[in-house]
Design an enzyme around this catalytic site. Structure first.
Site, short mmCIF file in Angstrom:
data_model
loop_
_atom_site.label_atom_id
_atom_site.label_comp_id
_atom_site.label_asym_id
_atom_site.label_seq_id
_atom_site.Cartn_x
_atom_site.Cartn_y
_atom_site.Cartn_z
CB CYS A 193 -0.91 0.00 1.22
SG CYS A 193 -1.83 -1.53 1.44
NE ARG A 209 4.09 1.69 -1.87
CZ ARG A 209 5.19 0.99 -1.60
NH1 ARG A 209 6.25 1.15 -2.36
NH2 ARG A 209 5.23 0.16 -0.59
CD1 TRP A 260 -1.82 -5.60 -3.00
CD2 TRP A 260 -2.68 -4.60 -4.80
NE1 TRP A 260 -1.89 -6.52 -4.00
CE2 TRP A 260 -2.41 -5.95 -5.11
CE3 TRP A 260 -3.22 -3.78 -5.77
CZ2 TRP A 260 -2.67 -6.49 -6.37
CZ3 TRP A 260 -3.48 -4.31 -7.03
CH2 TRP A 260 -3.21 -5.65 -7.32
CG ASN A 281 2.57 -1.59 2.81
OD1 ASN A 281 2.02 -2.63 2.48
ND2 ASN A 281 3.60 -1.09 2.15
N GLY A 282 1.36 -4.03 5.03
CA GLY A 282 1.95 -5.27 5.50
C GLY A 282 0.89 -6.25 5.94
CD GLU A 341 7.60 -16.53 -16.42
OE1 GLU A 341 7.49 -15.34 -16.05
OE2 GLU A 341 6.77 -17.11 -17.15
CE LYS A 343 8.12 -12.32 -17.82
NZ LYS A 343 7.24 -13.43 -17.64
CD GLU A 364 5.78 -12.05 -21.17
OE1 GLU A 364 4.56 -12.18 -20.98
OE2 GLU A 364 6.61 -12.02 -20.24
CG HIS A 368 13.11 -36.87 -28.70
ND1 HIS A 368 13.27 -38.15 -29.19
CD2 HIS A 368 13.36 -36.97 -27.37
CE1 HIS A 368 13.58 -38.98 -28.22
NE2 HIS A 368 13.64 -38.28 -27.08
CE LYS A 373 0.90 -7.31 -14.32
NZ LYS A 373 2.22 -7.99 -14.39
#
Length: 608
Positions: free
Chosen positions: A2, A27, A75, A101-102, A481, A485, A488, A504, A603
């Protein structure tokens, strides 16, 4: 993750606080709130769900003149994003306000105790309990009362506290950033330098366990027991724009470096101090977990690769079939679905159409559903019987980084919890995994520190025709992944393969212009990976290896090595992906692409 802002001084606090929230809205944008003490000593509090504009509309033309206040953009982690759960939160007297925040891991026990002692808590948040704990300890000194309350908290926090009758703010941090801004005759608190840099470039970065007593004339810092501590004042030379990115050039790079914090938040409350696995979210669900005979994980893109790790762990530890399937394919060739099939839907945004549609199909057919997402209140949470939140914080860059590592970590914890509910996870196995999970944030930080050579590595390979990424077992998803990346953000072609499959067909692509990137960390199939890599090396391909610290063999077959700390095999993808993320980022920078907003991508994919 946050946004927090506090101010005390001679100027209009409301204007400064709202301006600071605008700088921090990246945030968190589930809700926003503000608290001010006006010229008459009265407390003004307003908070609104949704984006900051909703709060601005609510306080337009009625913001009081005030020289002290605090503000927050949220958040959501505990509690849905609505007006009631928005910060600030108050105590029973209405004198004390808190923003936070946390994650407070023991908040349920704290709430139960407070309610038993007559307190009335009105929100679903962990933060509200802090306000009431401070109320119980308050005897005229808000700093001392805050320290007393903090000594009862378990978890991570950055918080700011204000009492209506005292012209001061109290800030504290533990595992979550909080900075103090100092200037002539005024002082600031913020979760990020971006919020206050327009007013001062002189800041104090609070350290773990610090409690800051903020007044217009300056700041006094103590530890949690009240012993004074000294902290240096740092002069920041960033522009306000660069400060939003924490001084990093791009959000992607900032978010890669936030991964230790995100991992710490992801395991908060899920791994006890004695290394036991515990998921409060699955309370009352054990009987369902004991009756399932197969598991389907549904996901797309990066989340699908994380789901592969989850499926492997479930099969390894429980011995029942577990399969990861692309959400976009699931409905068009669905497996048998019934009440004995557990469906785990994995989606960062919680709004991915290709994941929501098959989840609804599974629910219609009677399947128990567990959602794994980063977004409280998202569509997937309404389809699920149980929800595990990643708690990674907002991710601004389109390319996922911290959401991948928290998806893998959360799915491994979930697999362990299911195994434990079914009596399939031995005590020794649980303790080994629990210890590795608790060590994971620090291991991720060490992986970042070890990656100082990656920018130069990227520059050497930037003109390669393409790349092949390989791994086996738990590291295969990291290879997938890593290749994604690179594709992308740099627009360079890359393929991810199971290392044993290379011979193969795909091996025909390898030559001096197509490097082989091997995820070769310590594992039960390490020797197999080495054998497969040697096949590529024999075709003149240069080899970049991701290897475990202390590996004495790897340099015999690799031209370049990126080192990561050792960890539990099921968590190996979490650390292995870090240098691969950085490699993709630096190749993209060298090619001059738009790293944070790559072409043709969004996104959240909310259409099929």
């Amino acid at each position: 993750m946050c946004g927090i802002v506090g101010y005390t001084g001679p100027r209009e606090a409301g204007t400064i606080l709202i301006e600071g929230l605008k700088r921090l809205e990246y945030r968190g944008y589930d809700s926003a709130g503000i608290a001010l003490v006006d010229e008459d000593g009265d407390l003004f509090v307003e908070k609104r769900a949704g984006k900051l504009a909703n709060l601005q509309t609510a306080i337009a033309n009625r913001t009081p003149h005030a020289a002290i206040g605090l503000a927050h953009t949220r958040w959501a982690t505990h509690g849905r994003p609505n007006d009631l759960n928005a910060h600030p939160h108050q105590d029973c007297t209405g004198e004390i306000t808190v923003i936070h925040n946390g994650i407070i891991e023991n908040f349920r026990d704290l709430r139960d105790g407070l309610e038993a002692r007559g307190h009335r808590l009105t929100s679903e948040t962990d933060t509200e309990a802090i306000a009431h704990l401070i109320e119980e300890a308050y005897t005229g000194d808000i700093a001392e009362a805050t320290r007393a309350a903090l000594r009862k908290l378990e978890g991570a926090y950055a918080l700011v506290v204000m009492h209506r009758g005292e012209n001061r703010l109290v800030g504290a941090r533990q595992d979550v950033p909080l900075v103090v801004g100092v200037a002539d005759g005024e002082s600031f608190l913020a979760s990020d330098v971006a919020a206050i840099l327009a007013h001062t470039n002189r800041v104090i970065y609070l350290e773990e366990g610090d409690v800051a007593d903020i007044r217009p004339s300056g700041v006094a810092i103590t530890d949690i027991h009240g012993a004074p501590v000294e902290r240096a004042v740092t002069t920041v030379d960033w522009s306000p724009e660069s400060a939003e990115k924490g001084g990093y050039e791009h959000f992607m790079l900032k978010e890669i470096h936030e991964q230790p914090t995100s991992l710490r938040q992801a395991i908060a409350g899920r791994v006890t101090r004695n290394d036991r696995i515990w998921l409060e979210e699955l309370e009352g669900f054990d009987e369902t977990l004991r009756t399932i005979d197969r598991v389907e994980l549904v996901a797309c893109g990066t989340a699908y690769y994380a789901a592969l790790v989850g499926a492997t762990a479930i099969e390894d530890w429980i011995g029942i079939p577990a399969r990861a399937t692309f959400g976009s394919e699931f409905r068009y060739g669905p497996p048998p679905l019934d009440e004995r099939t557990l469906v785990i839907a994995v989606t960062q945004s919680g709004e991915t159409a290709d994941t929501i549609a098959p989840t609804r199909l599974a629910r219609e057919r009677g399947c128990p559903i567990i959602a794994v997402t980063n977004t409280v209140g998202s569509a997937i949470t309404r389809e699920a019987h149980r929800v595990l939140f990643l708690q990674a914080g907002p991710e601004i860059a389109v390319a996922a980084s911290k959401t991948f590592v928290t998806q893998v970590t959360t799915l491994v914890v979930l697999a362990a919890a299911i195994a434990k509910a079914r009596g399939a996870l031995g005590a020794e196995q649980e303790l080994e995994l629990g210890a590795a999970l608790r060590a994971l944030p620090e291991a991720a930080a060490r992986a970042l520190q070890a990656a100082t050579g990656v920018p130069e590595l990227a520059r050497r390979y930037v003109n390669s025709r393409g790349f092949m990424y390989v791994g086996r077992g738990y590291t295969y998803p990291a290879a997938l992944e890593g290749a994604l990346k690179l594709k992308e953000v740099s627009y360079v072609h890359a393929e991810g393969y199971a290392a044993g499959e290379m011979k193969h067909g795909p091996i025909s692509l390898l030559d001096a212009e197509c490097p082989l990137v091997a995820v070769a960390t310590r594992s039960s199939v390490y020797e197999k990976v080495v054998s497969n890599v040697m096949e590529g090396r024999a075709r003149d391909a240069r080899v970049i290896a991701i290897a475990t610290e202390g590996d004495s063999q790897v340099e015999r077959f690799a031209d370049d090595v990126c080192w990561v700390p050792d960890t539990h095999e099921a968590l190996s993808a979490v650390l292995a992906i870090i240098p691969l993320q950085l490699f993709a980022y630096h190749v993209a920078v060298a090619r001059g692409t738009d790293v944070d907003q790559p072409r043709n991508l969004a996104k959240s994919v909310t259409v099929e």
